[in-house]
Scaffold this motif. Sequence first.
Motif, PDB file in Angstrom:
ATOM      1  N   LYS B  67       0.820  -1.210   0.000  1.00 41.79           N
ATOM      2  CA  LYS B  67       0.000   0.000   0.000  1.00 41.79           C
ATOM      3  C   LYS B  67       0.857   1.265   0.000  1.00 41.79           C
ATOM      4  O   LYS B  67       0.397   2.320  -0.456  1.00 41.79           O
ATOM      5  CB  LYS B  67      -0.967  -0.032   1.184  1.00 41.79           C
ATOM      6  CG  LYS B  67      -2.105  -1.013   0.933  1.00 41.79           C
ATOM      7  CD  LYS B  67      -2.855  -0.692  -0.366  1.00 41.79           C
ATOM      8  CE  LYS B  67      -3.672  -1.857  -0.865  1.00 41.79           C
ATOM      9  NZ  LYS B  67      -4.284  -1.598  -2.196  1.00 41.79           N
ATOM     10  N   VAL B  68       2.092   1.175   0.511  1.00 37.78           N
ATOM     11  CA  VAL B  68       3.006   2.318   0.362  1.00 37.78           C
ATOM     12  C   VAL B  68       3.284   2.512  -1.130  1.00 37.78           C
ATOM     13  O   VAL B  68       3.302   3.633  -1.644  1.00 37.78           O
ATOM     14  CB  VAL B  68       4.317   2.094   1.151  1.00 37.78           C
ATOM     15  CG1 VAL B  68       5.376   3.112   0.745  1.00 37.78           C
ATOM     16  CG2 VAL B  68       4.043   2.197   2.651  1.00 37.78           C
ATOM     17  N   MET B  69       3.443   1.380  -1.850  1.00 36.02           N
ATOM     18  CA  MET B  69       3.630   1.467  -3.295  1.00 36.02           C
ATOM     19  C   MET B  69       2.403   2.119  -3.946  1.00 36.02           C
ATOM     20  O   MET B  69       2.530   2.994  -4.806  1.00 36.02           O
ATOM     21  CB  MET B  69       3.865   0.076  -3.883  1.00 36.02           C
ATOM     22  CG  MET B  69       4.055   0.099  -5.383  1.00 36.02           C
ATOM     23  SD  MET B  69       4.095  -1.549  -6.095  1.00 36.02           S
ATOM     24  CE  MET B  69       2.351  -1.848  -6.283  1.00 36.02           C
ATOM     25  N   ALA B  70       1.214   1.697  -3.512  1.00 35.18           N
ATOM     26  CA  ALA B  70      -0.020   2.272  -4.072  1.00 35.18           C
ATOM     27  C   ALA B  70      -0.058   3.779  -3.817  1.00 35.18           C
ATOM     28  O   ALA B  70      -0.334   4.570  -4.724  1.00 35.18           O
ATOM     29  CB  ALA B  70      -1.243   1.603  -3.455  1.00 35.18           C
ATOM     30  N   LEU B  71       0.255   4.166  -2.581  1.00 32.96           N
ATOM     31  CA  LEU B  71       0.237   5.587  -2.229  1.00 32.96           C
ATOM     32  C   LEU B  71       1.245   6.361  -3.076  1.00 32.96           C
ATOM     33  O   LEU B  71       0.934   7.431  -3.613  1.00 32.96           O
ATOM     34  CB  LEU B  71       0.551   5.760  -0.726  1.00 32.96           C
ATOM     35  CG  LEU B  71       0.709   7.205  -0.242  1.00 32.96           C
ATOM     36  CD1 LEU B  71      -0.577   7.992  -0.450  1.00 32.96           C
ATOM     37  CD2 LEU B  71       1.102   7.244   1.232  1.00 32.96           C
ATOM     38  N   GLY B 217       8.853   2.714  -3.400  1.00 28.91           N
ATOM     39  CA  GLY B 217       8.767   3.914  -4.231  1.00 28.91           C
ATOM     40  C   GLY B 217       9.197   3.633  -5.664  1.00 28.91           C
ATOM     41  O   GLY B 217       8.546   4.072  -6.622  1.00 28.91           O
ATOM     42  N   ILE B 218      10.302   2.880  -5.812  1.00 30.38           N
ATOM     43  CA  ILE B 218      10.758   2.522  -7.168  1.00 30.38           C
ATOM     44  C   ILE B 218       9.697   1.645  -7.837  1.00 30.38           C
ATOM     45  O   ILE B 218       9.338   1.840  -8.998  1.00 30.38           O
ATOM     46  CB  ILE B 218      12.117   1.779  -7.097  1.00 30.38           C
ATOM     47  CG1 ILE B 218      13.191   2.708  -6.520  1.00 30.38           C
ATOM     48  CG2 ILE B 218      12.533   1.284  -8.476  1.00 30.38           C
ATOM     49  CD1 ILE B 218      14.508   2.020  -6.205  1.00 30.38           C
ATOM     50  N   ALA B 219       9.172   0.683  -7.073  1.00 35.36           N
ATOM     51  CA  ALA B 219       8.143  -0.216  -7.610  1.00 35.36           C
ATOM     52  C   ALA B 219       6.902   0.569  -8.041  1.00 35.36           C
ATOM     53  O   ALA B 219       6.217   0.196  -8.993  1.00 35.36           O
ATOM     54  CB  ALA B 219       7.762  -1.263  -6.569  1.00 35.36           C
ATOM     55  N   ALA B 220       6.623   1.678  -7.335  1.00 40.54           N
ATOM     56  CA  ALA B 220       5.442   2.487  -7.667  1.00 40.54           C
ATOM     57  C   ALA B 220       5.555   3.052  -9.081  1.00 40.54           C
ATOM     58  O   ALA B 220       4.582   3.037  -9.845  1.00 40.54           O
ATOM     59  CB  ALA B 220       5.280   3.619  -6.657  1.00 40.54           C
ATOM     60  N   ILE B 221       6.729   3.545  -9.425  1.00 40.96           N
ATOM     61  CA  ILE B 221       6.920   4.075 -10.782  1.00 40.96           C
ATOM     62  C   ILE B 221       6.811   2.935 -11.791  1.00 40.96           C
ATOM     63  O   ILE B 221       6.229   3.075 -12.871  1.00 40.96           O
ATOM     64  CB  ILE B 221       8.288   4.786 -10.880  1.00 40.96           C
ATOM     65  CG1 ILE B 221       8.226   6.126 -10.170  1.00 40.96           C
ATOM     66  CG2 ILE B 221       8.700   4.977 -12.337  1.00 40.96           C
ATOM     67  CD1 ILE B 221       7.236   7.122 -10.770  1.00 40.96           C
ATOM     68  N   GLY B 230      -1.945   5.304 -11.819  1.00 42.53           N
ATOM     69  CA  GLY B 230      -1.663   5.291 -10.395  1.00 42.53           C
ATOM     70  C   GLY B 230      -2.989   4.994  -9.729  1.00 42.53           C
ATOM     71  O   GLY B 230      -3.995   5.595 -10.077  1.00 42.53           O
ATOM     72  N   SER B 231      -3.020   4.045  -8.786  1.00 45.56           N
ATOM     73  CA  SER B 231      -4.306   3.676  -8.218  1.00 45.56           C
ATOM     74  C   SER B 231      -4.151   3.148  -6.806  1.00 45.56           C
ATOM     75  O   SER B 231      -3.153   2.503  -6.476  1.00 45.56           O
ATOM     76  CB  SER B 231      -4.954   2.609  -9.098  1.00 45.56           C
ATOM     77  OG  SER B 231      -6.024   2.003  -8.419  1.00 45.56           O
ATOM     78  N   SER B 232      -5.171   3.415  -5.989  1.00 46.55           N
ATOM     79  CA  SER B 232      -5.134   2.907  -4.615  1.00 46.55           C
ATOM     80  C   SER B 232      -5.356   1.397  -4.596  1.00 46.55           C
ATOM     81  O   SER B 232      -5.174   0.757  -3.574  1.00 46.55           O
ATOM     82  CB  SER B 232      -6.197   3.606  -3.773  1.00 46.55           C
ATOM     83  OG  SER B 232      -7.464   3.448  -4.359  1.00 46.55           O
ATOM     84  N   THR B 233      -5.743   0.819  -5.745  1.00 52.38           N
ATOM     85  CA  THR B 233      -5.950  -0.631  -5.773  1.00 52.38           C
ATOM     86  C   THR B 233      -4.651  -1.388  -6.073  1.00 52.38           C
ATOM     87  O   THR B 233      -4.616  -2.606  -5.979  1.00 52.38           O
ATOM     88  CB  THR B 233      -6.978  -1.041  -6.841  1.00 52.38           C
ATOM     89  OG1 THR B 233      -6.486  -0.634  -8.124  1.00 52.38           O
ATOM     90  CG2 THR B 233      -8.318  -0.397  -6.607  1.00 52.38           C
ATOM     91  N   HIS B 234      -3.596  -0.655  -6.433  1.00 55.26           N
ATOM     92  CA  HIS B 234      -2.327  -1.344  -6.699  1.00 55.26           C
ATOM     93  C   HIS B 234      -1.792  -1.989  -5.421  1.00 55.26           C
ATOM     94  O   HIS B 234      -2.032  -1.505  -4.323  1.00 55.26           O
ATOM     95  CB  HIS B 234      -1.275  -0.344  -7.200  1.00 55.26           C
ATOM     96  CG  HIS B 234      -1.508   0.131  -8.593  1.00 55.26           C
ATOM     97  ND1 HIS B 234      -2.309  -0.526  -9.491  1.00 55.26           N
ATOM     98  CD2 HIS B 234      -1.028   1.226  -9.266  1.00 55.26           C
ATOM     99  CE1 HIS B 234      -2.313   0.138 -10.632  1.00 55.26           C
ATOM    100  NE2 HIS B 234      -1.563   1.209 -10.523  1.00 55.26           N
ATOM    101  N   GLY B 235      -1.035  -3.052  -5.599  1.00 56.32           N
ATOM    102  CA  GLY B 235      -0.250  -3.591  -4.485  1.00 56.32           C
ATOM    103  C   GLY B 235      -1.032  -4.332  -3.415  1.00 56.32           C
ATOM    104  O   GLY B 235      -0.485  -4.624  -2.363  1.00 56.32           O
ATOM    105  N   THR B 236      -2.312  -4.648  -3.678  1.00 51.44           N
ATOM    106  CA  THR B 236      -3.089  -5.370  -2.670  1.00 51.44           C
ATOM    107  C   THR B 236      -2.463  -6.745  -2.424  1.00 51.44           C
ATOM    108  O   THR B 236      -2.217  -7.497  -3.375  1.00 51.44           O
ATOM    109  CB  THR B 236      -4.547  -5.520  -3.136  1.00 51.44           C
ATOM    110  OG1 THR B 236      -5.031  -4.229  -3.468  1.00 51.44           O
ATOM    111  CG2 THR B 236      -5.413  -6.112  -2.036  1.00 51.44           C
ATOM    112  N   LEU B 237      -2.180  -7.041  -1.173  1.00 56.17           N
ATOM    113  CA  LEU B 237      -1.587  -8.309  -0.742  1.00 56.17           C
ATOM    114  C   LEU B 237      -0.160  -8.543  -1.257  1.00 56.17           C
ATOM    115  O   LEU B 237       0.372  -9.639  -1.137  1.00 56.17           O
ATOM    116  CB  LEU B 237      -2.473  -9.509  -1.115  1.00 56.17           C
ATOM    117  CG  LEU B 237      -3.849  -9.532  -0.447  1.00 56.17           C
ATOM    118  CD1 LEU B 237      -4.611 -10.804  -0.819  1.00 56.17           C
ATOM    119  CD2 LEU B 237      -3.733  -9.452   1.074  1.00 56.17           C
TER     120      LEU B 237
END
Lengths: 355, 312
Positions: B67-71, B217-221, B230-237
């Motif tokens: 969720k840090v990635m999502a944020l 952070g790198i994974a987020a990009i 970019g979405s709050s649904t990314h990175g679930t679990l």
Amino acid sequence: MTEPQLSPSSLGRRGFLLGGGALSVAALAACTSNSKDDAASTANVAVAAGDNAAKGKQVTIGFSAPAADHGWIAAIANNAKAQAAQYEDVTFEPVNPTNDIAQQIAAVETLINKKVSVIVMLPNDGKQLTATALKATAAGIPVINLDRIFDTPLAYRTWIGGDNYGMGVSAGNYVGATLKAKGVASPIIGEIAGIDSLPLTQQRSQGFKDALKTFGFSVGPRQAADFTAAGGQRVAANLLQAAPKLDALWNHDDDQGIGVLAAIKQAGRDEFFMVGGAGSANAMRDIKADNTVLKATVTYSPSMASSAISLARLVAQAKGMSDLVEKEVPSSITLSSATITKANVDTYLPLGFES
Amino acid sequence: MDSSVGRNLGLVGVLVILCIIGVATADTFATRSNVLTILTSSSVIGVITVGATFVIIGGGIDLSVGKVMALASVWATTAQTQSYGPWVMVLCAVLVGMGCGLVNGVLIAYGRVVPFIATLAMLITAQGLAERISRKQSQIVTQQAINDIATRRWFGVPVLVYIFAAVVVVGWIVLNRTTFGRRTFAIGGNAEAARLAGVNVQRHTAALYVVSGLCAGIAAIMIASLTTTGSSTHGTLYELDAIAAVIIGGTLLTGGRGTLVGSILGVLVFTTITNLFVLNNLATEVQNIAKGVIIVAAVLFQSRAQRTSSVT
């Protein structure tokens, strides 16, 4: 000293760290703004017309829906609010949206206690909120059931919702007709579904399969994603490997479709055409621009929330629908799933929701 | 060192078996583009797993990574951030990731909050903040330079895979060839002994969570580029996927011992399974059953291998 971190030098370092952190936070804070259009301005509203447009009895419409976790639900809430604002004689009373069954039950009960004129409810789960809807009905408050249907017709005055089976049929008909027109003999048709355990996904897939069968076609590679862009990308990337050549692809949901399209671009594939689902504004813009494989989408429009508010007002004011002979609002309305292509996209673009 | 090589060999064995099954059941498995698909699918979770490996070897746990990635992905893709161009987006994602990591680290190291609780709280907070900023909508990436990371290829390989490789190489060097790495093993093995040996345990622990945040952070990009959103649904679990990969990679959940190579092999095993199932057109629930069985089998196999290697 056993606590070296308390020495002045490391305090200084920590101060530096915190100061740096504060600066970064200040810099980042400037980045959170989304200068998008105001939600209400993009919502779907029907302008009242005919006899029913005339100001009637003052009514209060209670509204309860799940918390928005994706564009479609967000559009449902926006549309309901915007439609209610169209009427001078309507007081809109929304309760806090939630994804928790117990909280939604409690919220609807506050509406019953407030004795609102009518309740519009999109339940988190139709089965689990049936008892609450029955309670409202027993208290003399008609319930307009939006989309996810209650267990028994006794629980609602009117049900209005989308047609998941019909959505699959629309997609299947478009795919089948297009491939027939192209003269493809035994096409490879892919399908990327939403969450497989949901009945709505099963209905969509069944409709797609049945419609394709009328053309003598069948579904080839089929995988389920999870309604998210990331899930769509992951599944599509792998599915494209499973099928080195595709003729058509149906993706159930335009939100996850963003990821599906990204995966298709990343794989450099363009030998097939794709059909979307739900009808997001983003998908419609892609169809209009005609520069991706996305050539059509079949609707499951959140404009149903606007219609539900209109119906709720008519029910509360004991009016019928002016184009029908009946004096009352019908008890069940199933929306038809339209197929949007480049030819008619301009008509539907105002109904598209931001994903 | 020897036993870790043995453990990695076990995972390589699993991977080889999966590849044999792949070649036998799907004629497109052994193609170049399919191998690249597996590597691309591994890249986002792989980078997160690098950070998770550091934290777990250091005796902690970070549940907030997904969720840090999502944020970070949401923060980096707001209309405002995108208007400053791709480099600011990258900087923004990295700063958000490191900032969340710093909060985790300070709470755990100086506030003495249990890692499980601190990072769980961060997971929930980051999720809420991501939903708030994005208004629960998918934010489309309009900066072509960011989308290009996933589409552009150097020598036929997507840029995304190079980033993944670079993070793994840097992570491996830091873990195995620097004081920072040695201290990480020392703290995870025995924090008290490390402290007596002169390691600033608190500062180092905090730094480990910053590393984990940096990776998120790198994974987020990377995910923003892969999904063009970019979405709050990314990175679930993702936190569970990362922890599972680290554990089947042979890292002790109690810390002090582990290998980065093992974690990456763990990630590859999981993505190869997903790929195999899609190639054979099998349903998602079957994939989950297979993944669960493989986690248990890998851990059983490893503990057996470890026992025999400690006997000899």
